[in-house]
Design a protein around this motif. Structure first.
Motif, PDB file in Angstrom:
ATOM      1  N   UNK A 271       8.190   3.964  -8.881  1.00  0.00           N
ATOM      2  CA  UNK A 271       8.999   4.802  -8.348  1.00  0.00           C
ATOM      3  C   UNK A 271      10.497   4.011  -8.246  1.00  0.00           C
ATOM      4  N   UNK A 272      10.469   2.762  -8.424  1.00  0.00           N
ATOM      5  CA  UNK A 272      11.673   2.133  -8.218  1.00  0.00           C
ATOM      6  C   UNK A 272      12.647   2.610  -9.288  1.00  0.00           C
ATOM      7  N   UNK A 273      14.051   2.555  -9.008  1.00  0.00           N
ATOM      8  CA  UNK A 273      15.116   3.150  -9.785  1.00  0.00           C
ATOM      9  C   UNK A 273      15.970   2.128 -10.222  1.00  0.00           C
ATOM     10  N   UNK A 274      16.419   1.895 -11.452  1.00  0.00           N
ATOM     11  CA  UNK A 274      17.640   1.094 -12.065  1.00  0.00           C
ATOM     12  C   UNK A 274      18.376   1.877 -12.764  1.00  0.00           C
ATOM     13  N   UNK A 275      19.798   1.573 -12.095  1.00  0.00           N
ATOM     14  CA  UNK A 275      20.684   2.251 -12.870  1.00  0.00           C
ATOM     15  C   UNK A 275      21.556   1.115 -13.710  1.00  0.00           C
ATOM     16  N   UNK A 276      21.315   1.238 -14.951  1.00  0.00           N
ATOM     17  CA  UNK A 276      22.207   0.533 -15.665  1.00  0.00           C
ATOM     18  C   UNK A 276      23.494   1.004 -16.179  1.00  0.00           C
ATOM     19  N   UNK A 277      24.529   0.134 -15.952  1.00  0.00           N
ATOM     20  CA  UNK A 277      25.878   0.570 -16.024  1.00  0.00           C
ATOM     21  C   UNK A 277      26.765  -0.206 -16.790  1.00  0.00           C
ATOM     22  N   UNK A 278      27.821   0.465 -17.273  1.00  0.00           N
ATOM     23  CA  UNK A 278      28.997  -0.387 -17.875  1.00  0.00           C
ATOM     24  C   UNK A 278      30.335   0.261 -17.530  1.00  0.00           C
ATOM     25  N   UNK A 279      31.406  -0.491 -17.209  1.00  0.00           N
ATOM     26  CA  UNK A 279      32.743   0.174 -17.113  1.00  0.00           C
ATOM     27  C   UNK A 279      33.332  -0.272 -15.545  1.00  0.00           C
TER      28      UNK A 279
ATOM     29  N   UNK B   2       0.730  -1.070   0.075  1.00  0.00           N
ATOM     30  CA  UNK B   2       0.230   0.179   0.102  1.00  0.00           C
ATOM     31  C   UNK B   2       0.921   1.238   0.058  1.00  0.00           C
ATOM     32  N   UNK B   3       0.565   2.267  -0.970  1.00  0.00           N
ATOM     33  CA  UNK B   3       1.335   3.222  -0.998  1.00  0.00           C
ATOM     34  C   UNK B   3       1.008   4.352   0.196  1.00  0.00           C
ATOM     35  N   UNK B   4       1.911   5.101   0.530  1.00  0.00           N
ATOM     36  CA  UNK B   4       3.334   5.351   0.162  1.00  0.00           C
ATOM     37  C   UNK B   4       4.206   4.308   0.944  1.00  0.00           C
ATOM     38  N   UNK B   5       5.201   3.732  -0.007  1.00  0.00           N
ATOM     39  CA  UNK B   5       6.442   2.803   0.082  1.00  0.00           C
ATOM     40  C   UNK B   5       7.703   3.448  -0.316  1.00  0.00           C
ATOM     41  N   UNK B   6       8.646   3.049   0.358  1.00  0.00           N
ATOM     42  CA  UNK B   6      10.096   3.515   0.002  1.00  0.00           C
ATOM     43  C   UNK B   6      10.348   2.802  -1.413  1.00  0.00           C
ATOM     44  N   UNK B   7      10.665   3.447  -2.430  1.00  0.00           N
ATOM     45  CA  UNK B   7      11.186   2.948  -3.809  1.00  0.00           C
ATOM     46  C   UNK B   7      12.446   2.055  -3.628  1.00  0.00           C
ATOM     47  N   UNK B   8      12.882   1.142  -4.299  1.00  0.00           N
ATOM     48  CA  UNK B   8      13.804   0.456  -4.276  1.00  0.00           C
ATOM     49  C   UNK B   8      14.925   0.877  -5.393  1.00  0.00           C
ATOM     50  N   UNK B   9      16.089   0.590  -5.141  1.00  0.00           N
ATOM     51  CA  UNK B   9      17.105   1.053  -5.743  1.00  0.00           C
ATOM     52  C   UNK B   9      18.084  -0.315  -6.466  1.00  0.00           C
ATOM     53  N   UNK B  10      18.512  -0.560  -7.874  1.00  0.00           N
ATOM     54  CA  UNK B  10      19.287  -1.552  -8.312  1.00  0.00           C
ATOM     55  C   UNK B  10      20.070  -1.071  -9.176  1.00  0.00           C
ATOM     56  N   UNK B  11      21.227  -1.861  -9.416  1.00  0.00           N
ATOM     57  CA  UNK B  11      22.081  -1.653 -10.384  1.00  0.00           C
ATOM     58  C   UNK B  11      22.234  -2.894 -10.983  1.00  0.00           C
ATOM     59  N   UNK B  12      22.207  -2.449 -12.467  1.00  0.00           N
ATOM     60  CA  UNK B  12      22.300  -3.722 -13.294  1.00  0.00           C
ATOM     61  C   UNK B  12      23.379  -3.457 -14.459  1.00  0.00           C
ATOM     62  N   UNK B  13      24.253  -4.333 -14.407  1.00  0.00           N
ATOM     63  CA  UNK B  13      25.357  -4.215 -15.325  1.00  0.00           C
ATOM     64  C   UNK B  13      24.824  -4.469 -16.956  1.00  0.00           C
ATOM     65  N   UNK B  14      25.326  -3.752 -17.603  1.00  0.00           N
ATOM     66  CA  UNK B  14      24.613  -3.734 -19.342  1.00  0.00           C
ATOM     67  C   UNK B  14      26.001  -3.850 -20.208  1.00  0.00           C
ATOM     68  N   UNK B  15      26.424  -4.892 -20.447  1.00  0.00           N
ATOM     69  CA  UNK B  15      27.700  -5.147 -21.520  1.00  0.00           C
ATOM     70  C   UNK B  15      28.102  -4.225 -22.447  1.00  0.00           C
ATOM     71  N   UNK B  16      26.652  -3.978 -23.381  1.00  0.00           N
ATOM     72  CA  UNK B  16      26.709  -3.071 -24.314  1.00  0.00           C
ATOM     73  C   UNK B  16      25.763  -1.727 -23.961  1.00  0.00           C
ATOM     74  N   UNK B  17      26.128  -1.015 -23.098  1.00  0.00           N
ATOM     75  CA  UNK B  17      25.170   0.019 -22.610  1.00  0.00           C
ATOM     76  C   UNK B  17      24.693   0.820 -23.628  1.00  0.00           C
ATOM     77  N   UNK B  18      25.150   1.223 -24.791  1.00  0.00           N
ATOM     78  CA  UNK B  18      24.563   2.103 -25.843  1.00  0.00           C
ATOM     79  C   UNK B  18      23.462   1.237 -26.476  1.00  0.00           C
ATOM     80  N   UNK B  19      23.336   0.031 -26.774  1.00  0.00           N
ATOM     81  CA  UNK B  19      22.312  -0.916 -27.234  1.00  0.00           C
ATOM     82  C   UNK B  19      21.193  -0.988 -26.159  1.00  0.00           C
ATOM     83  N   UNK B  20      21.716  -1.098 -24.819  1.00  0.00           N
ATOM     84  CA  UNK B  20      20.483  -1.171 -23.831  1.00  0.00           C
ATOM     85  C   UNK B  20      20.042   0.171 -23.662  1.00  0.00           C
ATOM     86  N   UNK B  21      20.566   1.147 -23.659  1.00  0.00           N
ATOM     87  CA  UNK B  21      19.859   2.678 -23.827  1.00  0.00           C
ATOM     88  C   UNK B  21      19.047   2.613 -25.072  1.00  0.00           C
ATOM     89  N   UNK B  22      19.587   2.393 -26.179  1.00  0.00           N
ATOM     90  CA  UNK B  22      18.661   2.402 -27.220  1.00  0.00           C
ATOM     91  C   UNK B  22      17.339   1.872 -27.327  1.00  0.00           C
TER      92      UNK B  22
END
Length: 118
Positions: free
Chosen positions: A110-118, A60-80
């Motif tokens: 409101x959950x966040x996903x940081x897609x990253x490479x490097x 039941x809202x409000x609730x605290x959103x979760x934050x996660x990091x996902x490694x993307x080997x081809x970050x440009x392709x994932x972004x597109x």
């Protein structure tokens, strides 16, 4: 004391959502996941993509959103791909001061996903 090291699998996040079937539909249509299962009563369910599994639990809202990091080997392709699918990109692809190329997606709850490479 034993020096045997056990093997851990990939963690499975459980995200708080207001509506599990709605979250599954969004992740399928906008983030390219497949619906894994939905428990009777629509209180908990899962989506799958590649080696990523995400559980959703109805809260039941409000609730605290979760934050996660996902490694993307081809970050440009994932972004597109995610941009083309209409994902809510709240921080566009850029080189960050901490040395990662990353972008951030926010889901309907409101959950966040940081897609990253490097």
């Amino acid at each position: 004391m034993s020096q045997i090291r056990s093997v851990f699998g990939t963690p499975v996040p459980e995200l708080p959502v207001a509506d599990v079937p709605r979250a599954q539909q969004y992740y399928r249509e906008v983030l390219g996941f497949e619906v894994g299962w939905l428990y009777p009563g629509d209180e908990i369910g899962a989506v799958l993509r590649d080696n990523v599994t995400i559980f959703f639990r109805k809260k039941q809202p409000p609730f605290e959103a979760a934050i996660h990091w996902i490694h993307a080997p081809d970050i440009e392709a994932s972004y597109r791909e995610l941009t083309d699918l209409g994902a809510n990109i709240v921080d566009p692809l850029a080189e960050k001061p901490w040395g990662l190329r990353q972008f951030t997606v926010q889901d309907l709850d409101g959950n966040l996903f940081h897609f990253h490479h490097g």
